[in-house]
Design an enzyme around this catalytic site. Sequence first.
Site, short mmCIF file in Angstrom:
data_model
loop_
_atom_site.label_atom_id
_atom_site.label_comp_id
_atom_site.label_asym_id
_atom_site.label_seq_id
_atom_site.Cartn_x
_atom_site.Cartn_y
_atom_site.Cartn_z
NE ARG A 67 15.56 -27.60 -20.15
CZ ARG A 67 14.75 -28.10 -19.22
NH1 ARG A 67 13.83 -27.32 -18.65
NH2 ARG A 67 14.84 -29.36 -18.85
CG LEU A 70 13.60 -17.59 -15.19
CD1 LEU A 70 14.79 -17.22 -14.31
CD2 LEU A 70 13.98 -17.52 -16.66
CG ASP A 71 12.29 -24.23 -17.77
OD1 ASP A 71 11.10 -23.89 -17.89
OD2 ASP A 71 13.02 -24.55 -18.72
NE ARG A 72 10.83 -28.29 -9.84
CZ ARG A 72 10.03 -28.21 -8.78
NH1 ARG A 72 10.53 -27.90 -7.59
NH2 ARG A 72 8.74 -28.46 -8.91
CB THR A 75 16.31 -21.66 -15.62
OG1 THR A 75 16.14 -22.70 -16.57
CG2 THR A 75 16.98 -20.47 -16.28
#
Length: 235
Positions: A174, A70-72, A74
């Site tokens: 996104r 997961l992105d930082r 998220t």
Amino acid sequence: MNTGMPNNPLSILFANDALIAVDKPAGMIVHGDGTRTLTLTDALREAILAGTIGRCDETDPNELQALQRLDRDTTGIVLFSRRKSTQPLYDRLIAEHGFEKRYLAVARGRARWTERTIDAPIGRDRHDARRMRVSRTGKPARTSIRVLDARHIDDAWLTLLDVRIETGRKHQIRVHLAHEGMPLLGDALYGKPNARGLMLHARELAFTDPITGEPLRIISPAPDRMRKLFPRHVK
């Protein structure tokens, strides 16, 4: 089956002999990026060594492997394999798209539709190495979206979305939402920064366990920042 183990330091959502599901907080990366920043993987290994998360204590920390990223910023479910001997079974399940992944998202703007599927390939942005973009030469990417609610807040429309991804491209949700003119609230890379933070939460993961044959459904509670904006629909 939905198994929760509340009140643990890392909010362990599920654990069996082969898997651990962790509720990732915002601001934490899953894997190391060369900066020596504490990662979710590091934090889980330390908690196991300290004996603070119950059923996971018998895990060898050196065998832990995150099965997804997961992105930082998220939040939500990150699934870890506990054993190298069984990890290939889960890697294959991922390769065969055997996981159903659902997200909660808050986007800027108001949708003109109730449900839609965005089928648009994604590739790297040649002008900014940090970004991805919809590109005819990119890899296939498919995102299904359903509107849950919309509210006019602080002189702007915000829309709560239930999002399901059928592929797993970098920044997929996104990029697709920004391409539709509805960037995520708090997305500094594809929209505008916001004090509330990036409004994207990995809420649900469903799959059939390849070892036991048992259907599993893991759910992460929505973060407070989403509940405050949409109290009628976010529990």
